[in-house]
Structures are given as structure tokens and as C-alpha cells.
Write a protein that holds these residues in place. Structure first.
Motif, PDB file in Angstrom:
ATOM      1  N   GLY A 141       0.820  -0.564   0.265  1.00  0.00           N
ATOM      2  CA  GLY A 141       0.109   0.368   0.066  1.00  0.00           C
ATOM      3  C   GLY A 141       0.848   1.240  -0.467  1.00  0.00           C
ATOM      4  N   THR A 154      -4.130  -7.878   1.151  1.00  0.00           N
ATOM      5  CA  THR A 154      -2.818  -7.408   1.146  1.00  0.00           C
ATOM      6  C   THR A 154      -2.183  -8.303   2.946  1.00  0.00           C
ATOM      7  N   SER A 190      -2.478  -0.709   3.802  1.00  0.00           N
ATOM      8  CA  SER A 190      -4.199  -1.130   3.721  1.00  0.00           C
ATOM      9  C   SER A 190      -5.857  -1.378   4.047  1.00  0.00           C
ATOM     10  N   GLY A 215      -2.662  -0.729   8.401  1.00  0.00           N
ATOM     11  CA  GLY A 215      -3.998  -0.513   7.424  1.00  0.00           C
ATOM     12  C   GLY A 215      -4.756  -0.430   8.258  1.00  0.00           C
ATOM     13  N   ASP A 249       1.171  -1.526  -4.947  1.00  0.00           N
ATOM     14  CA  ASP A 249       0.041  -0.717  -4.629  1.00  0.00           C
ATOM     15  C   ASP A 249      -0.539  -1.168  -6.074  1.00  0.00           C
TER      16      ASP A 249
END
Ligand code: 572
Ligand code: ZN
Length: 358
Positions: free
Chosen positions: A176, A253, A248, A271, A200
Motif C-alpha cells: 500500500g 494484502t 492497506s 492498515g 499498490d
């Protein structure tokens, strides 16, 4: 002191308004701040768009803003660390100071912490705001007010790297390339990581990450199989990452983080995603991959400030958009569209309080 205290108040979902609020009265251990720069965080956009972020739900109107800096306008009678005119970064979470967590130094876990712009606590996107003086950090002359505001997200990145024990020579994977992925990457580099791969789903974000110092980048598309992605990560790095950061929050992920990390390594989940995920836990467990969470930061503001003041970390390029307080709604709209990285709101005209011209 003028009576103008224009303030950004979120009344309910999708109802953000600029309105006048009273200038706060300070207690003996507080300072009144004339606010300068306030960044927009992903959580601010969440509250605005959906009225919630994680388990925090907006029930009453709330003043926005928690990535902020300001100038001391008034000091409480017992304040010893600051004087009027000091430029400060504001650590937005003030804990109770008495509980087990506060007393053992992990004050970010205090159940009674008052954290700006997290319901039911107000934030600091206003002309004036009061704060506990000991959670304000005086900025040296070579640090701008924008950098002061950026110490907040940077502290998250530094905390994530400290939770992972990032150390000299580490091979690091960051999943991310949004603001949190980028500050984690910057912190990992400054803490000695020798090789960093960032991934990403947007090429534009990867290009930005490359400019900010990533060694290699990997574009992820819907078509890629999980096994192929893990293989590509290992191929691009030439080894398995010692430390992986999921910045993320997506299930895909988090799964990659657990699968790609070297046996005996650490996967830190930074994230914010959905509360429950399906992940290949047994594989990670049997390879002794330590899975760690993070919650904001603790004792990291002074570290973040030292890294920025010394030039070891450059956060300035993260700010891609600038708006005046009066244009807060436009600023939030740009943040919602996600085109840039960090949207900064200037409560006072940009550079008013910067000591050196940059
Ligand atoms: O800048 C740090 C920060 N942390 C936030 C929100 C905004 N900014 N957190 C609030 C939400 N939590 S959470 O509920 N979650 C994982 C959704 O624990 C994390 C910290
Ligand atoms: Zn935030």
C-alpha cells in the motif's frame, strides 16, 4: 485576540459545515493555540462519508482535524514548557495519566484517552484550539508548520517500524503506497532498512513512492494470482522480506503479508480494514511469522520531530494539495477523490508562521 473562531464541524454523515464556535477557555496545564496547519487523514474522510471509522461512531456534531500544528496564544498558569509565540506540533491523544497503561508508558492504549476528532472528542480544525501543554512539542526554526502537522502520520510510520523492530540491513515489504504506506517506508529507510519494495494498485502512487525512495515497486492487478504475487515479491527483492507492513487493510494484502514474510520475520498490520478477515494463519504460525498490530503511536512524537529537524526524514513532498480553512469542503472533496497524497488545510495563510523561507 479576535473573536473569529471559524471551525469545521461535522454535524452528521456528509454534513460538514464551517461555523463560529466559542474560543476555548484554558485550564492551568493547557495552552490556547492559534491553529496553523491541519492535514486530512483517511479517518476524517470516513467520518464525513459514513459517520464512522472502525468502532468509533459519530453521534453528536464533532469538530474535525487531528494532524495539526499551531502557535501558542495563551499559557495556563502552571505551563512551564512553552511560552506565547512558540510554534508547536500537537500530539492529538491526551491520556488519563493514571491507569495501568499510562503508568507503564503505553499511554496510547489508555481506555480514557481523549483523541482529537474521534467521537465523542472534538478535533482542532478551527482558528483556536486548546490542548494539554505537555502534548505540544516546540518546533525548531528550521521545521515548518506543515512538517509539524505531518509529525502525526509520521509517528504512525515510526511506531509501525518500532513494533516490527526494523533494524540495519533489513529487507522490507510495504503493501500500500498511500500516506501511511509512504510514512512507513520513510521511517523504515531512516531506521536502516537496506531494501524496500512497495506495492499498490495504482501506478501513480508507485511512481510517487519511487521518488520518495522506494528501491522497487510492484503494481498489483485484479488478474494476479496470490501465489504469483508472492513469487514476484520474492523475485523483485531477491530474498524474502524480514519485515512486512500491511498499510492497506484489505484482506488480499493482509494475506500477502503473512505469506510473503520470511520465516521468523514480522508482519505488522497498520492498515484499517474490516473487523474480520480470512487469512492463512496456520502457514504463518508454523513459520514463526510474528503478526503484530498497531494502535496509533506512543512516545514517537519526539522521535518524529528529531528525524525531521535533523533532515533524516523528508516529509515535505507528501503534501500534494493546499487549501485555506475557508475552503475546507473543497479540501475534503479532493481528499475523498484520493488523487493526491496529503491534503493540507491552512488555517492561517501559508508560511505566516514559518521562520525560514523555503
Ligand atoms: O492518525 C492516526 C489515526 N488513527 C486512527 C484514526 C485516525 N488516525 N485510528 C482510529 C481507528 N482505529 S481502530 O478503530 N481501527 C483499526 C479501525 O483501531 C485505529 C486508530
Ligand atoms: Zn489520522
Amino acid at each position: 485576540m479576535s473573536g473569529d473562531n471559524l471551525t469545521a464541524v461535522l454535524h452528521k454523515t456528509k454534513d460538514l459545515r464551517l461555523e463560529q464556535t466559542p474560543i476555548p477557555e484554558i485550564a492551568d496545564d493547557e495552552v490556547l493555540l492559534r491553529m496553523d496547519s491541519v492535514g486530512i487523514c483517511g479517518s476524517d474522510v470516513h467520518y464525513w462519508q459514513s459517520g464512522a471509522c472502525g468502532h468509533f461512531v459519530l453521534k453528536e456534531p464533532m469538530i474535525m482535524g487531528h494532524e495539526a500544528s499551531g502557535v501558542v496564544a495563551k499559557c495556563g498558569a502552571k505551563v512551564k514548557n512553552l511560552v506565547v509565540g512558540d510554534r508547536v506540533a500537537i500530539e492529538p491523544g491526551v491520556p488519563c495519566r493514571y491507569c495501568e497503561f499510562c503508568k507503564t508508558g503505553r499511554y496510547h492504549l489508555c481506555p480514557d484517552i481523549i483523541f482529537c476528532a474521534t467521537p465523542p472528542c472534538h478535533g482542532n480544525l478551527a482558528r483556536y484550539y486548546k490542548h494539554a501543554a505537555d502534548f505540544c512539542y516546540k518546533l525548531p526554526d528550521n521545521v515548518t508548520m506543515e512538517e509539524g502537522a505531518l509529525l502525526e502520520p509520521l509517528s504512525v510510520g515510526i511506531h509501525a517500524c518500532r513494533r516490527a523492530n526494523v533494524t540495519a540491513g533489513d529487507c522490507v515489504l510495504v503493501l500500500g503506497a498511500g500516506p501511511i504506506g509512504l510514512v512507513t517506508m520513510l521511517a523504515a529507510r531512516a531506521m536502516g532498512a537496506s531494501k524496500i519494495l512497495i506495492t499498490d494498485i495504482l501506478q501513480s502512487r508507485l511512481d510517487f513512492a519511487k521518488q520518495m525512495g522506494a528501491d522497487c515497486t510492484m503494481l498489483v492487478t485484479r488478474e494476479d494470482s496470490e501465489a504469483a504475487l508472492v513469487a514476484r515479491i520474492h523475485q523483485l527483492l531477491g530474498e524474502h522480506p524480514d519485515k512486512t507492513f500491511d498499510a492497506s487493510g484489505a484482506q488480499a494484502t493482509v494475506r500477502l503479508a503473512l505469506m510473503a514474510t520470511k520465516s521468523g520475520g514480522v508482519a505488522v498490520l497498520v492498515g484499517m480494514g474490516s473487523p474480520e478477515l480470512t487469512v492463512p494463519l496456520a502457514g504463518a504460525m508454523s513459520r514463526e511469522v510474528d503478526i503484530r498490530g498497531i494502535f496509533r503511536y506512543v512516545n514517537e512524537y519526539p522521535i518524529a520531530l528529531a528525524m525531521v529537524a535533523s533532515g533524516k526524514i523528508n516529509v515535505k513532498p507528501l503534501v500534494t494539495h493546499h487549501f485555506a480553512l475557508e475552503d475546507t469542503l473543497k479540501a475534503y472533496e479532493v481528499a475523498r477523490q484520493g488523487a493526491g497524497i496529503k491534503v493540507m488545510i491552512h488555517v492561517q495563510p501559508r508560511d505566516t508562521n514559518n521562520k525560514q523561507k523555503f
